[in-house]
Design an enzyme around this catalytic site. Sequence first.
Site, PDB file in Angstrom:
ATOM      1  N   TYR A   1      31.139-118.396  41.163  1.00  0.00           N
ATOM      2  CA  TYR A   1      30.782-117.530  40.032  1.00  0.00           C
ATOM      3  C   TYR A   1      31.441-118.099  38.783  1.00  0.00           C
ATOM      4  CZ  TYR A   1      29.067-113.996  43.318  1.00  0.00           C
ATOM      5  OH  TYR A   1      28.371-113.316  44.276  1.00  0.00           O
TER       6      TYR A   1
ATOM      7  N   ASP B   1      21.862-116.209  36.919  1.00  0.00           N
ATOM      8  CA  ASP B   1      21.748-114.890  36.291  1.00  0.00           C
ATOM      9  C   ASP B   1      20.638-114.924  35.250  1.00  0.00           C
ATOM     10  OD1 ASP B   1      23.751-113.739  37.758  1.00  0.00           O
ATOM     11  OD2 ASP B   1      25.332-114.280  36.331  1.00  0.00           O
TER      12      ASP B   1
ATOM     13  N   TYR C   1      27.185-127.044  36.167  1.00  0.00           N
ATOM     14  CA  TYR C   1      27.016-126.012  35.146  1.00  0.00           C
ATOM     15  C   TYR C   1      27.530-126.497  33.801  1.00  0.00           C
ATOM     16  CZ  TYR C   1      26.471-122.725  39.035  1.00  0.00           C
ATOM     17  OH  TYR C   1      26.046-122.076  40.148  1.00  0.00           O
TER      18      TYR C   1
END
Length: 446
Positions: A408, A269, A336
């Site tokens: 996500y 993003d 992440y």
Amino acid sequence: MGILNKTLSMLEAHALCDHCLGRQFAMLGHGIENDERGNALKQTLVMKAHDLVLSGNKKGLKVLNVLAANGFSRAASEVLEKTEPRDQLEHKHTRSLCFLCENRFDSLDDLTEKALSLLVDYEYGNFLVGTELTVSVAEREDEFRARFGIDHGENLKNEFGRMIGKRIAEINKKPVEFKKPDIVVLVNPFAGRVEILSNPLFVAGRYRKLVRDIPQSKWFCSNCMGKGCEKCNGTGKMYPASVQEIIEEPFLRATDGTESSFHASGREDIDVRMLGNGRPFVLEITKPRRRFLDLGKLEKEVNRHGKGKVKVSGLKPADRAFLRELKRGETKQKEYHVVMEFENRILSKDLRILKERLTNALILQKTPLRVLHRRADLTREKYIYEVNVKKLSPNKAEMRIRCQGGLYVKELVTGDEGRTANSVSEILNNKAKPLKLDVLNVIMEE
Ligand SMILES: [Zn+2]
Ligand SMILES: [Zn+2]
């Protein structure tokens, strides 16, 4: 029917140049060209006919007249001139138009020269010549071949491309490449047109995005859709720069290409950084004029142009097959790092619970609400391999996640109103939201 009889019946029906006659027997004999084949057939017929004439057989004269009449056999004309009284000559010396190619083989040199003069503007390692024919020309030859039962011939389109390719290769010393040519020289012999099509150039590498608020690709202004308006200061864009634009600019300059497509293995993003060893990408440059690039130098240029916001590394030449691999690799592992803020205080045991419940866990995610307007509503299953959590303050913690690509992560934290399960918020029964998210690693098998 023998070859000579077949040749005679073809010539009785139509005027044919040496190329177009010989091409019908292209599979016969090696190491000779079609025009040589055609010429040899005509000469043999002349000799045979001359022999008949000398022995008083009138059939010989008929054959000589057929050969001479279409204007493509000088030998036949000359024999006739010597044997027949001048006023009885049916033939002319002037060449008639070849039924199949309309004498376009005369323009081989012109078209080759035209192609070479256009190719001067391009850098290429190999090339291919393609031929464009009008449908009526191709159909005429198909009918001709059917009528005379030709099944071992070469077609006009093929011979034309091959002949020009051979000439260009002799002059520029570059090989003809059938599978993946750098350049396609498109020739239309009937229109006298030559066009150069430069195939795309592919460069692979990895990028890091060291700051937030840069989109991966150009993001058009939602108000003007790219035309430029007051809202976007006339730029037509939502953000002044994107990863794609930063990377492509030096490449477009170096290749003189028209535009580029940016393919990456997934995307982060806008507000997410891409750290670690970077995200694999392929830059596809359309219509490049130069393709022998100094990738080391370009890497430095991109990084200078990226001003510490975007950096590339490991640039290397790629191709379409590599791009397909990249797309397939999108589901590989990713790592992440996320900083989370909780509504209520968190305890040390909460961190242990999170690690336990989310390591080796299968997460079910319905398409997040924030992207639902542009994506289909599906449920995805994503696997988390490992989670590590660290407390930062009474209501903040950071989490490292190694998971299947496509998870996500923001929704893993919030729960997305129950659309993602399990989630950090649900497991701890404590509303959590992501403050900062970074991609640390995109792990691909290479
Ligand atoms: Zn011809
Ligand atoms: Zn605008």
